[in-house]
Design a protein around this motif. Structure first.
Motif, PDB file in Angstrom:
ATOM      1  N   GLY A 232      29.151  72.079   7.846  1.00 12.50           N
ATOM      2  CA  GLY A 232      27.778  72.000   7.713  1.00 12.50           C
ATOM      3  C   GLY A 232      26.741  71.933   9.044  1.00 12.50           C
ATOM      4  O   GLY A 232      26.853  71.190   9.902  1.00 12.50           O
ATOM      5  N   ALA A 233      26.177  73.098   9.074  1.00 12.02           N
ATOM      6  CA  ALA A 233      25.442  73.174  10.416  1.00 12.02           C
ATOM      7  C   ALA A 233      23.953  73.015  10.232  1.00 12.02           C
ATOM      8  O   ALA A 233      22.991  73.733  10.671  1.00 12.02           O
ATOM      9  CB  ALA A 233      25.704  74.651  10.900  1.00 12.02           C
ATOM     10  N   GLY A 234      23.337  71.775   9.564  1.00 10.99           N
ATOM     11  CA  GLY A 234      22.105  71.375   9.572  1.00 10.99           C
ATOM     12  C   GLY A 234      21.563  70.634  10.908  1.00 10.99           C
ATOM     13  O   GLY A 234      21.968  70.355  11.752  1.00 10.99           O
ATOM     14  N   GLU A 235      20.528  69.606  10.147  1.00 13.26           N
ATOM     15  CA  GLU A 235      19.924  68.829  11.027  1.00 13.26           C
ATOM     16  C   GLU A 235      20.840  67.818  11.781  1.00 13.26           C
ATOM     17  O   GLU A 235      20.657  67.713  13.092  1.00 13.26           O
ATOM     18  CB  GLU A 235      18.903  68.052  10.605  1.00 13.26           C
ATOM     19  CG  GLU A 235      17.858  68.778   9.856  1.00 13.26           C
ATOM     20  CD  GLU A 235      16.782  69.363  10.831  1.00 13.26           C
ATOM     21  OE1 GLU A 235      16.786  68.521  12.076  1.00 13.26           O
ATOM     22  OE2 GLU A 235      16.274  70.241  10.853  1.00 13.26           O
TER      23      GLU A 235
ATOM     24  N   ASN B 183      25.528  65.258   0.401  1.00 15.93           N
ATOM     25  CA  ASN B 183      26.460  64.217  -0.472  1.00 15.93           C
ATOM     26  C   ASN B 183      27.342  64.690  -1.329  1.00 15.93           C
ATOM     27  O   ASN B 183      28.746  64.336  -1.342  1.00 15.93           O
ATOM     28  CB  ASN B 183      25.691  63.016  -0.754  1.00 15.93           C
ATOM     29  CG  ASN B 183      24.762  62.389   0.217  1.00 15.93           C
ATOM     30  OD1 ASN B 183      24.683  62.664   1.195  1.00 15.93           O
ATOM     31  ND2 ASN B 183      23.656  61.729  -0.071  1.00 15.93           N
TER      32      ASN B 183
ATOM     33  N   GLY C  26      29.369  57.850   8.941  1.00 16.81           N
ATOM     34  CA  GLY C  26      28.169  57.880  10.178  1.00 16.81           C
ATOM     35  C   GLY C  26      27.244  56.529   9.884  1.00 16.81           C
ATOM     36  O   GLY C  26      26.069  57.158   9.777  1.00 16.81           O
TER      37      GLY C  26
ATOM     38  N   PHE D  59      17.151  66.289   0.002  1.00 16.77           N
ATOM     39  CA  PHE D  59      17.232  64.708  -0.074  1.00 16.77           C
ATOM     40  C   PHE D  59      16.498  64.317  -1.527  1.00 16.77           C
ATOM     41  O   PHE D  59      16.498  63.411  -1.821  1.00 16.77           O
ATOM     42  CB  PHE D  59      16.482  64.166   1.248  1.00 16.77           C
ATOM     43  CG  PHE D  59      17.472  64.285   2.586  1.00 16.77           C
ATOM     44  CD1 PHE D  59      18.449  63.649   2.688  1.00 16.77           C
ATOM     45  CD2 PHE D  59      17.222  65.357   3.224  1.00 16.77           C
ATOM     46  CE1 PHE D  59      19.269  63.514   3.780  1.00 16.77           C
ATOM     47  CE2 PHE D  59      17.905  65.664   4.314  1.00 16.77           C
ATOM     48  CZ  PHE D  59      19.032  64.689   4.527  1.00 16.77           C
TER      49      PHE D  59
ATOM     50  N   THR E 135      27.337  67.923   5.534  1.00 19.08           N
ATOM     51  CA  THR E 135      26.836  68.365   4.550  1.00 19.08           C
ATOM     52  C   THR E 135      26.136  67.479   3.299  1.00 19.08           C
ATOM     53  O   THR E 135      26.344  66.400   3.542  1.00 19.08           O
ATOM     54  CB  THR E 135      28.113  69.299   3.618  1.00 19.08           C
ATOM     55  OG1 THR E 135      29.195  68.458   3.422  1.00 19.08           O
ATOM     56  CG2 THR E 135      28.665  70.573   4.385  1.00 19.08           C
TER      57      THR E 135
ATOM     58  N   PHE F  89      29.350  67.125  -1.178  1.00 19.16           N
ATOM     59  CA  PHE F  89      30.696  67.776  -0.741  1.00 19.16           C
ATOM     60  C   PHE F  89      31.308  66.887   0.063  1.00 19.16           C
ATOM     61  O   PHE F  89      32.413  67.559   0.543  1.00 19.16           O
ATOM     62  CB  PHE F  89      30.054  69.176   0.158  1.00 19.16           C
ATOM     63  CG  PHE F  89      29.318  69.958  -1.008  1.00 19.16           C
ATOM     64  CD1 PHE F  89      29.685  70.627  -2.010  1.00 19.16           C
ATOM     65  CD2 PHE F  89      27.919  69.964  -0.519  1.00 19.16           C
ATOM     66  CE1 PHE F  89      29.054  71.460  -2.888  1.00 19.16           C
ATOM     67  CE2 PHE F  89      26.951  70.823  -1.504  1.00 19.16           C
ATOM     68  CZ  PHE F  89      27.378  71.566  -2.433  1.00 19.16           C
ATOM     69  N   HIS F  90      30.783  65.755   0.425  1.00 17.55           N
ATOM     70  CA  HIS F  90      31.468  64.812   1.160  1.00 17.55           C
ATOM     71  C   HIS F  90      32.696  64.501   1.038  1.00 17.55           C
ATOM     72  O   HIS F  90      33.846  64.722   1.745  1.00 17.55           O
ATOM     73  CB  HIS F  90      30.807  63.398   1.424  1.00 17.55           C
ATOM     74  CG  HIS F  90      29.572  63.591   2.250  1.00 17.55           C
ATOM     75  ND1 HIS F  90      28.988  62.455   2.665  1.00 17.55           N
ATOM     76  CD2 HIS F  90      28.880  64.621   2.727  1.00 17.55           C
ATOM     77  CE1 HIS F  90      27.907  62.629   3.157  1.00 17.55           C
ATOM     78  NE2 HIS F  90      27.839  64.110   3.102  1.00 17.55           N
TER      79      HIS F  90
ATOM     80  N   LYS G  55      23.604  80.714   9.056  1.00 20.83           N
ATOM     81  CA  LYS G  55      23.403  79.443   9.883  1.00 20.83           C
ATOM     82  C   LYS G  55      24.767  79.130  10.666  1.00 20.83           C
ATOM     83  O   LYS G  55      24.388  78.655  11.801  1.00 20.83           O
ATOM     84  CB  LYS G  55      23.232  78.434   8.451  1.00 20.83           C
ATOM     85  CG  LYS G  55      21.703  78.028   8.624  1.00 20.83           C
ATOM     86  CD  LYS G  55      21.600  76.968   7.591  1.00 20.83           C
ATOM     87  CE  LYS G  55      21.090  75.645   8.301  1.00 20.83           C
ATOM     88  NZ  LYS G  55      20.420  74.703   7.379  1.00 20.83           N
TER      89      LYS G  55
ATOM     90  N   GLN H  40      22.591  65.071  -3.876  1.00 20.10           N
ATOM     91  CA  GLN H  40      22.704  63.911  -3.125  1.00 20.10           C
ATOM     92  C   GLN H  40      23.319  62.756  -3.875  1.00 20.10           C
ATOM     93  O   GLN H  40      23.472  61.693  -3.227  1.00 20.10           O
ATOM     94  CB  GLN H  40      21.169  63.757  -2.512  1.00 20.10           C
ATOM     95  CG  GLN H  40      20.890  64.598  -1.546  1.00 20.10           C
ATOM     96  CD  GLN H  40      21.664  64.269  -0.345  1.00 20.10           C
ATOM     97  OE1 GLN H  40      22.511  65.295   0.113  1.00 20.10           O
ATOM     98  NE2 GLN H  40      21.143  63.375   0.535  1.00 20.10           N
TER      99      GLN H  40
ATOM    100  N   HIS I   7      28.010  76.955   4.539  1.00 21.85           N
ATOM    101  CA  HIS I   7      28.300  77.751   3.303  1.00 21.85           C
ATOM    102  C   HIS I   7      27.298  79.236   3.506  1.00 21.85           C
ATOM    103  O   HIS I   7      27.349  80.329   2.719  1.00 21.85           O
ATOM    104  CB  HIS I   7      28.094  77.359   1.817  1.00 21.85           C
ATOM    105  CG  HIS I   7      26.716  76.722   1.799  1.00 21.85           C
ATOM    106  ND1 HIS I   7      26.255  76.222   0.503  1.00 21.85           N
ATOM    107  CD2 HIS I   7      25.693  76.397   2.406  1.00 21.85           C
ATOM    108  CE1 HIS I   7      25.132  76.228   0.464  1.00 21.85           C
ATOM    109  NE2 HIS I   7      24.643  76.062   1.596  1.00 21.85           N
TER     110      HIS I   7
ATOM    111  N   ASP J 278      20.036  57.161   0.647  1.00 17.78           N
ATOM    112  CA  ASP J 278      19.875  57.715   1.968  1.00 17.78           C
ATOM    113  C   ASP J 278      19.156  56.985   2.944  1.00 17.78           C
ATOM    114  O   ASP J 278      20.291  56.733   3.845  1.00 17.78           O
ATOM    115  CB  ASP J 278      18.728  59.269   1.742  1.00 17.78           C
ATOM    116  CG  ASP J 278      18.484  59.694   3.028  1.00 17.78           C
ATOM    117  OD1 ASP J 278      19.284  60.299   3.401  1.00 17.78           O
ATOM    118  OD2 ASP J 278      17.251  59.738   3.418  1.00 17.78           O
TER     119      ASP J 278
ATOM    120  N   GLY K 129      15.899  69.964   3.809  1.00 12.82           N
ATOM    121  CA  GLY K 129      17.206  69.636   3.147  1.00 12.82           C
ATOM    122  C   GLY K 129      17.117  69.413   1.672  1.00 12.82           C
ATOM    123  O   GLY K 129      16.334  70.078   1.220  1.00 12.82           O
TER     124      GLY K 129
END
Ligand code: NAD
Length: 348
Positions: free
Chosen positions: A11-14, A78, A125, A168, A76, A80-81, A43, A174, A39, A181, A166
Protein backbone atom coordinates in the motif's frame (compact mmCIF):
# COMPACT_ATOMS: atom_id res chain seq x y z
CA UNK A 1 18.01 -12.66 9.46
CA UNK A 2 19.45 -10.86 6.47
CA UNK A 3 21.60 -7.83 6.92
CA UNK A 4 20.37 -5.21 6.33
CA UNK A 5 16.81 -6.16 7.31
CA UNK A 6 14.77 -6.30 4.09
CA UNK A 7 11.48 -4.41 4.26
CA UNK A 8 8.52 -4.54 1.88
CA UNK A 9 5.64 -2.05 1.89
CA UNK A 10 2.09 -3.05 0.96
CA UNK A 11 0.00 0.00 0.00
CA UNK A 12 1.75 3.12 -1.28
CA UNK A 13 -0.60 5.83 0.01
CA UNK A 14 -0.47 8.64 2.58
CA UNK A 15 0.63 6.72 5.66
CA UNK A 16 3.23 4.67 3.77
CA UNK A 17 4.81 7.74 2.18
CA UNK A 18 4.31 10.15 5.06
CA UNK A 19 5.33 7.84 7.91
CA UNK A 20 6.42 4.23 7.31
CA UNK A 21 8.91 4.57 4.44
CA UNK A 22 10.71 7.70 5.76
CA UNK A 23 10.86 6.11 9.22
CA UNK A 24 12.46 2.90 7.95
CA UNK A 25 14.87 4.95 5.88
CA UNK A 26 15.84 7.12 8.87
CA UNK A 27 16.78 4.04 10.94
CA UNK A 28 20.13 3.70 9.23
CA UNK A 29 22.13 0.96 7.57
CA UNK A 30 20.55 -1.96 9.43
CA UNK A 31 17.36 -1.53 7.40
CA UNK A 32 16.56 -1.28 3.71
CA UNK A 33 13.16 -0.78 2.10
CA UNK A 34 13.65 -3.06 -0.90
CA UNK A 35 10.18 -3.18 -2.45
CA UNK A 36 6.76 -1.61 -2.50
CA UNK A 37 3.49 -3.01 -3.82
CA UNK A 38 0.23 -1.31 -4.66
CA UNK A 39 -2.74 -2.74 -6.52
CA UNK A 40 -2.36 0.24 -8.82
CA UNK A 41 1.08 -0.42 -10.34
CA UNK A 42 1.66 3.22 -11.38
CA UNK A 43 1.38 4.25 -7.75
CA UNK A 44 3.88 1.59 -6.70
CA UNK A 45 6.34 2.71 -9.38
CA UNK A 46 5.93 6.39 -8.50
CA UNK A 47 6.47 5.63 -4.80
CA UNK A 48 9.55 3.49 -5.59
CA UNK A 49 11.01 6.36 -7.61
CA UNK A 50 10.24 8.95 -4.94
CA UNK A 51 12.00 6.97 -2.20
CA UNK A 52 14.66 5.19 -4.30
CA UNK A 53 13.13 1.77 -3.56
CA UNK A 54 14.62 -0.82 -5.95
CA UNK A 55 11.47 -2.86 -6.78
CA UNK A 56 7.80 -2.03 -7.42
CA UNK A 57 4.99 -4.60 -7.61
CA UNK A 58 1.31 -4.67 -8.44
CA UNK A 59 0.71 -7.96 -6.65
CA UNK A 60 1.87 -8.30 -3.04
CA UNK A 61 1.80 -12.11 -3.23
CA UNK A 62 4.37 -12.03 -6.02
CA UNK A 63 6.44 -9.56 -3.99
CA UNK A 64 6.31 -11.87 -0.95
CA UNK A 65 7.39 -14.84 -3.09
CA UNK A 66 10.24 -13.09 -4.89
CA UNK A 67 11.79 -10.55 -2.52
CA UNK A 68 12.94 -12.65 0.48
CA UNK A 69 11.61 -10.02 2.86
CA UNK A 70 12.23 -10.02 6.61
CA UNK A 71 9.33 -7.69 7.43
CA UNK A 72 6.45 -5.79 5.87
CA UNK A 73 4.34 -2.76 6.66
CA UNK A 74 0.70 -3.04 5.71
CA UNK A 75 -0.66 0.38 4.73
CA UNK A 76 -3.77 -0.49 2.73
CA UNK A 77 -7.48 0.12 3.44
CA UNK A 78 -8.79 -1.85 6.43
CA UNK A 79 -10.52 -4.52 4.34
CA UNK A 80 -7.15 -5.89 3.20
CA UNK A 81 -5.25 -5.85 6.52
CA UNK A 82 -6.12 -9.40 7.60
CA UNK A 83 -5.51 -11.24 4.31
CA UNK A 84 -2.29 -9.34 3.59
CA UNK A 85 -0.96 -9.74 7.14
CA UNK A 86 -1.68 -13.47 7.05
CA UNK A 87 -0.01 -13.83 3.62
CA UNK A 88 3.06 -11.96 4.89
CA UNK A 89 3.27 -14.06 8.07
CA UNK A 90 2.94 -17.25 6.00
CA UNK A 91 5.83 -15.96 3.87
CA UNK A 92 7.96 -15.74 7.03
CA UNK A 93 7.78 -11.96 7.54
CA UNK A 94 7.36 -9.90 10.70
CA UNK A 95 4.36 -7.59 10.26
CA UNK A 96 3.63 -4.01 11.24
CA UNK A 97 -0.01 -3.50 10.26
CA UNK A 98 -1.67 -0.10 10.31
CA UNK A 99 -4.61 0.47 12.63
CA UNK A 100 -7.29 -0.77 13.01
CA UNK A 101 -6.05 -4.37 13.11
CA UNK A 102 -8.83 -5.61 10.84
CA UNK A 103 -12.53 -5.34 10.00
CA UNK A 104 -13.82 -8.01 12.44
CA UNK A 105 -12.79 -9.81 15.61
CA UNK A 106 -12.64 -13.11 13.71
CA UNK A 107 -10.09 -11.63 11.30
CA UNK A 108 -7.96 -10.27 14.17
CA UNK A 109 -8.08 -13.74 15.78
CA UNK A 110 -6.89 -15.39 12.57
CA UNK A 111 -4.04 -12.88 12.34
CA UNK A 112 -3.03 -13.57 15.95
CA UNK A 113 -3.12 -17.35 15.35
CA UNK A 114 -1.03 -17.05 12.20
CA UNK A 115 1.57 -14.91 14.01
CA UNK A 116 1.83 -17.52 16.74
CA UNK A 117 2.13 -20.33 14.21
CA UNK A 118 4.79 -18.48 12.23
CA UNK A 119 6.67 -17.37 15.35
CA UNK A 120 6.82 -13.85 13.92
CA UNK A 121 6.03 -10.40 15.30
CA UNK A 122 2.59 -8.98 14.52
CA UNK A 123 2.03 -5.47 15.80
CA UNK A 124 -0.26 -2.55 15.00
CA UNK A 125 0.12 1.15 14.18
CA UNK A 126 -1.14 2.52 17.48
CA UNK A 127 1.41 5.31 17.56
CA UNK A 128 -0.22 7.28 20.40
CA UNK A 129 1.37 4.80 22.80
CA UNK A 130 4.68 6.44 21.89
CA UNK A 131 3.53 9.95 22.85
CA UNK A 132 5.78 11.14 25.70
CA UNK A 133 2.75 12.08 27.84
CA UNK A 134 1.26 8.60 27.40
CA UNK A 135 4.60 7.03 28.33
CA UNK A 136 4.80 9.20 31.45
CA UNK A 137 1.27 8.39 32.55
CA UNK A 138 1.91 4.67 31.97
CA UNK A 139 4.89 4.89 34.33
CA UNK A 140 2.73 6.60 36.98
CA UNK A 141 0.10 3.86 36.62
CA UNK A 142 2.65 1.02 36.65
CA UNK A 143 4.26 2.63 39.69
CA UNK A 144 0.91 2.38 41.53
CA UNK A 145 0.41 6.16 41.82
CA UNK A 146 -3.18 5.98 40.58
CA UNK A 147 -4.06 2.80 42.51
CA UNK A 148 -6.74 0.55 41.08
CA UNK A 149 -7.99 1.85 37.72
CA UNK A 150 -11.76 1.45 37.66
CA UNK A 151 -13.03 3.96 35.10
CA UNK A 152 -11.99 5.82 31.97
CA UNK A 153 -13.47 8.22 29.50
CA UNK A 154 -12.23 9.23 26.07
CA UNK A 155 -13.16 11.33 23.09
CA UNK A 156 -11.63 12.25 19.75
CA UNK A 157 -13.90 14.83 18.19
CA UNK A 158 -13.49 16.75 14.97
CA UNK A 159 -15.87 19.51 13.98
CA UNK A 160 -15.50 19.03 10.22
CA UNK A 161 -12.67 16.51 9.91
CA UNK A 162 -13.99 13.99 7.43
CA UNK A 163 -10.98 12.76 5.42
CA UNK A 164 -11.15 13.99 1.83
CA UNK A 165 -8.68 11.42 0.51
CA UNK A 166 -8.57 7.64 0.49
CA UNK A 167 -11.58 5.45 1.25
CA UNK A 168 -12.30 6.56 4.83
CA UNK A 169 -15.97 7.18 4.06
CA UNK A 170 -16.51 3.80 2.36
CA UNK A 171 -18.00 1.24 4.74
CA UNK A 172 -17.28 -1.72 2.47
CA UNK A 173 -13.53 -0.97 2.39
CA UNK A 174 -13.03 0.47 5.89
CA UNK A 175 -15.66 -1.30 8.01
CA UNK A 176 -16.92 1.97 9.47
CA UNK A 177 -16.14 5.64 9.99
CA UNK A 178 -14.97 7.69 12.95
CA UNK A 179 -14.98 4.82 15.46
CA UNK A 180 -12.70 2.56 13.44
CA UNK A 181 -10.55 5.41 12.10
CA UNK A 182 -9.69 8.28 14.49
CA UNK A 183 -11.68 7.03 17.51
CA UNK A 184 -9.76 3.76 17.60
CA UNK A 185 -6.56 5.63 18.53
CA UNK A 186 -8.07 7.03 21.74
CA UNK A 187 -9.86 3.77 22.48
CA UNK A 188 -6.53 1.95 22.25
CA UNK A 189 -4.77 4.56 24.39
CA UNK A 190 -7.39 4.26 27.14
CA UNK A 191 -7.36 0.45 27.03
CA UNK A 192 -3.56 0.39 27.10
CA UNK A 193 -3.49 2.56 30.22
CA UNK A 194 -6.22 0.43 31.82
CA UNK A 195 -4.09 -2.70 31.22
CA UNK A 196 -6.27 -3.97 28.36
CA UNK A 197 -8.99 -5.54 30.52
CA UNK A 198 -11.23 -8.19 28.95
CA UNK A 199 -14.42 -6.53 27.61
CA UNK A 200 -17.77 -7.82 28.86
CA UNK A 201 -20.65 -5.69 27.57
CA UNK A 202 -20.87 -2.89 25.01
CA UNK A 203 -23.69 -0.40 24.49
CA UNK A 204 -23.22 1.90 21.51
CA UNK A 205 -24.88 4.39 19.20
CA UNK A 206 -23.72 5.73 15.85
CA UNK A 207 -25.00 8.64 13.77
CA UNK A 208 -24.84 9.81 10.17
CA UNK A 209 -26.02 13.41 10.39
CA UNK A 210 -23.48 15.57 8.52
CA UNK A 211 -21.37 13.45 6.15
CA UNK A 212 -24.04 12.92 3.53
CA UNK A 213 -24.24 16.58 2.56
CA UNK A 214 -21.54 19.02 1.36
CA UNK A 215 -19.87 21.21 3.95
CA UNK A 216 -16.70 22.95 5.07
CA UNK A 217 -13.98 20.30 4.66
CA UNK A 218 -11.12 20.86 7.07
CA UNK A 219 -9.43 17.64 5.87
CA UNK A 220 -10.25 18.14 2.19
CA UNK A 221 -13.53 17.92 0.30
CA UNK A 222 -15.21 14.70 1.30
CA UNK A 223 -17.28 12.54 -1.05
CA UNK A 224 -20.71 13.27 0.49
CA UNK A 225 -22.59 11.45 -2.29
CA UNK A 226 -20.97 8.12 -1.37
CA UNK A 227 -20.61 8.68 2.37
CA UNK A 228 -21.62 5.31 3.87
CA UNK A 229 -20.08 5.41 7.39
CA UNK A 230 -20.96 6.94 10.76
CA UNK A 231 -19.84 10.53 11.46
CA UNK A 232 -20.34 10.10 15.21
CA UNK A 233 -19.98 7.09 17.52
CA UNK A 234 -20.63 6.83 21.25
CA UNK A 235 -20.49 3.95 23.62
CA UNK A 236 -20.02 2.47 27.03
CA UNK A 237 -17.93 -0.62 27.64
CA UNK A 238 -17.85 -2.66 30.83
CA UNK A 239 -15.05 -5.12 31.58
CA UNK A 240 -14.77 -8.45 33.36
CA UNK A 241 -12.74 -6.80 36.15
CA UNK A 242 -15.59 -4.36 36.94
CA UNK A 243 -14.05 -1.31 35.28
CA UNK A 244 -15.84 0.74 32.63
CA UNK A 245 -15.05 3.08 29.75
CA UNK A 246 -17.12 5.83 28.09
CA UNK A 247 -16.25 6.58 24.47
CA UNK A 248 -17.10 9.23 21.89
CA UNK A 249 -15.62 10.15 18.53
CA UNK A 250 -16.68 12.24 15.57
CA UNK A 251 -15.60 12.92 12.01
CA UNK A 252 -18.02 15.86 12.07
CA UNK A 253 -20.26 17.33 14.75
CA UNK A 254 -21.47 20.78 15.78
CA UNK A 255 -19.01 21.25 18.62
CA UNK A 256 -16.88 24.26 19.58
CA UNK A 257 -13.36 23.04 18.86
CA UNK A 258 -12.13 22.01 15.41
CA UNK A 259 -10.36 18.98 16.85
CA UNK A 260 -10.04 17.78 20.40
CA UNK A 261 -8.96 14.57 22.03
CA UNK A 262 -8.84 13.43 25.59
CA UNK A 263 -8.35 10.34 27.71
CA UNK A 264 -9.34 10.47 31.37
CA UNK A 265 -8.27 7.69 33.71
CA UNK A 266 -9.72 7.26 37.19
CA UNK A 267 -8.06 5.21 39.90
CA UNK A 268 -8.80 4.96 43.62
CA UNK A 269 -5.50 6.71 44.52
CA UNK A 270 -5.34 9.20 41.66
CA UNK A 271 -6.73 10.26 38.32
CA UNK A 272 -5.32 11.77 35.15
CA UNK A 273 -6.23 13.54 31.95
CA UNK A 274 -4.24 13.26 28.75
CA UNK A 275 -3.65 15.71 25.92
CA UNK A 276 -2.40 17.57 27.88
CA UNK A 277 -1.26 15.42 30.82
CA UNK A 278 -2.47 16.39 34.28
CA UNK A 279 -2.46 14.08 37.29
CA UNK A 280 -4.84 14.47 40.25
CA UNK A 281 -3.96 13.01 43.65
CA UNK A 282 -4.49 13.37 47.38
CA UNK A 283 -1.13 13.47 49.18
CA UNK A 284 -0.08 14.51 52.69
CA UNK A 285 -3.64 15.75 53.46
CA UNK A 286 -3.68 17.92 50.35
CA UNK A 287 -5.29 17.63 46.93
CA UNK A 288 -2.45 18.06 44.43
CA UNK A 289 -2.31 18.40 40.66
CA UNK A 290 0.84 17.47 38.73
CA UNK A 291 1.73 18.65 35.23
CA UNK A 292 4.96 18.05 33.31
CA UNK A 293 7.15 21.14 33.07
CA UNK A 294 8.35 20.02 29.66
CA UNK A 295 7.01 17.63 27.05
CA UNK A 296 9.42 16.39 24.42
CA UNK A 297 8.48 16.94 20.75
CA UNK A 298 8.55 13.62 18.99
CA UNK A 299 7.83 12.02 15.61
CA UNK A 300 5.73 9.20 17.05
CA UNK A 301 5.37 7.41 13.71
CA UNK A 302 9.15 7.18 13.57
CA UNK A 303 9.22 5.86 17.16
CA UNK A 304 6.67 3.20 16.25
CA UNK A 305 8.60 2.00 13.18
CA UNK A 306 11.97 2.14 14.94
CA UNK A 307 10.54 0.16 17.86
CA UNK A 308 9.31 -2.48 15.39
CA UNK A 309 12.88 -2.78 14.06
CA UNK A 310 14.29 -2.97 17.60
CA UNK A 311 11.84 -5.78 18.39
CA UNK A 312 13.04 -7.71 15.31
CA UNK A 313 16.72 -7.11 16.03
CA UNK A 314 16.62 -7.81 19.76
CA UNK A 315 13.78 -10.33 19.98
CA UNK A 316 11.68 -7.87 22.01
CA UNK A 317 7.91 -7.89 22.51
CA UNK A 318 6.25 -4.92 20.75
CA UNK A 319 4.01 -2.58 22.77
CA UNK A 320 0.90 -3.49 20.81
CA UNK A 321 0.21 -7.23 20.77
CA UNK A 322 -1.93 -9.55 18.61
CA UNK A 323 -4.18 -10.36 21.61
CA UNK A 324 -4.87 -6.64 22.16
CA UNK A 325 -5.73 -6.48 18.46
CA UNK A 326 -8.40 -9.11 19.06
CA UNK A 327 -9.79 -7.36 22.17
CA UNK A 328 -10.11 -3.92 20.52
CA UNK A 329 -11.68 -5.48 17.45
CA UNK A 330 -14.22 -7.27 19.67
CA UNK A 331 -15.17 -3.92 21.19
CA UNK A 332 -15.47 -2.16 17.80
CA UNK A 333 -17.58 -4.97 16.39
CA UNK A 334 -19.83 -5.07 19.45
CA UNK A 335 -20.27 -1.27 19.41
CA UNK A 336 -21.38 -1.35 15.76
CA UNK A 337 -23.65 -4.31 16.49
CA UNK A 338 -25.18 -2.53 19.47
CA UNK A 339 -25.73 0.63 17.40
CA UNK A 340 -27.48 -1.46 14.74
CA UNK A 341 -29.76 -3.40 17.08
CA UNK A 342 -30.27 -0.81 19.82
CA UNK A 343 -29.36 -3.49 22.39
CA UNK A 344 -26.32 -3.96 24.61
CA UNK A 345 -24.00 -6.67 23.26
CA UNK A 346 -22.32 -9.24 25.50
CA UNK A 347 -18.87 -10.34 24.35
CA UNK A 348 -18.08 -14.09 24.74
N1 NAD B 1 -1.64 5.56 12.28
C1 NAD B 1 -2.25 6.61 11.73
O1 NAD B 1 -2.33 7.69 12.29
C2 NAD B 1 -2.86 6.45 10.37
C3 NAD B 1 -3.06 7.58 9.59
C4 NAD B 1 -3.60 7.42 8.32
C5 NAD B 1 -3.98 6.14 7.90
N2 NAD B 1 -3.79 5.06 8.69
C6 NAD B 1 -4.21 3.72 8.25
O2 NAD B 1 -3.41 3.34 7.13
C7 NAD B 1 -4.20 2.65 6.16
C8 NAD B 1 -4.07 3.37 4.83
O3 NAD B 1 -4.45 4.73 4.97
P1 NAD B 1 -3.88 5.88 3.99
O4 NAD B 1 -4.24 7.18 4.61
O5 NAD B 1 -2.48 5.62 3.66
O6 NAD B 1 -4.81 5.62 2.74
P2 NAD B 1 -4.48 5.90 1.20
O7 NAD B 1 -5.76 5.75 0.48
O8 NAD B 1 -3.72 7.17 1.07
O9 NAD B 1 -3.48 4.71 0.81
C9 NAD B 1 -3.89 3.37 0.65
C10 NAD B 1 -3.09 2.78 -0.51
O10 NAD B 1 -3.41 1.38 -0.63
C11 NAD B 1 -3.63 1.09 -2.01
N3 NAD B 1 -4.49 -0.09 -2.07
C12 NAD B 1 -5.84 -0.16 -1.97
N4 NAD B 1 -6.22 -1.44 -2.01
C13 NAD B 1 -5.10 -2.19 -2.11
C14 NAD B 1 -4.86 -3.58 -2.19
N5 NAD B 1 -5.86 -4.47 -2.13
N6 NAD B 1 -3.58 -4.00 -2.30
C15 NAD B 1 -2.55 -3.12 -2.37
N7 NAD B 1 -2.72 -1.78 -2.30
C16 NAD B 1 -3.99 -1.33 -2.18
C17 NAD B 1 -4.25 2.35 -2.58
O11 NAD B 1 -4.12 2.44 -4.00
C18 NAD B 1 -3.44 3.42 -1.85
O12 NAD B 1 -2.25 3.71 -2.55
C19 NAD B 1 -5.61 2.58 6.73
O13 NAD B 1 -5.81 1.35 7.37
C20 NAD B 1 -5.65 3.69 7.78
O14 NAD B 1 -6.51 3.43 8.86
C21 NAD B 1 -3.22 5.19 9.90
Amino acid sequence: MSHPIRIGIIGAGEIARGAHIPSYQSYGQDVQVVSVSNHNKDKAVQCAEQFSIPYAYEDEQQMLEEMELDAVSICTPNKFHASQAIAALKAGCHVLCEKPPAMTAKEAEKMALEAEKAGKILTYGFHFRFQPEVETLKKYIDGGELGEIYAAQTHYNRRRGIPGWGVFTNKELQGGGTLIDNGVHMLDTALYLMGYPTPKTVLGATYQKIGQRPGVGLMGEWDYENFSVEDMARGMITFENGSSLMFESTFAANVETLSSKKVSILGDRGGADLFPLKIYQEKYDTLVDTTPAHVEERNVHEYLVHDFIECILHNKQPLSTPLEGVLIQQIIQALYESARTGEAVNIN
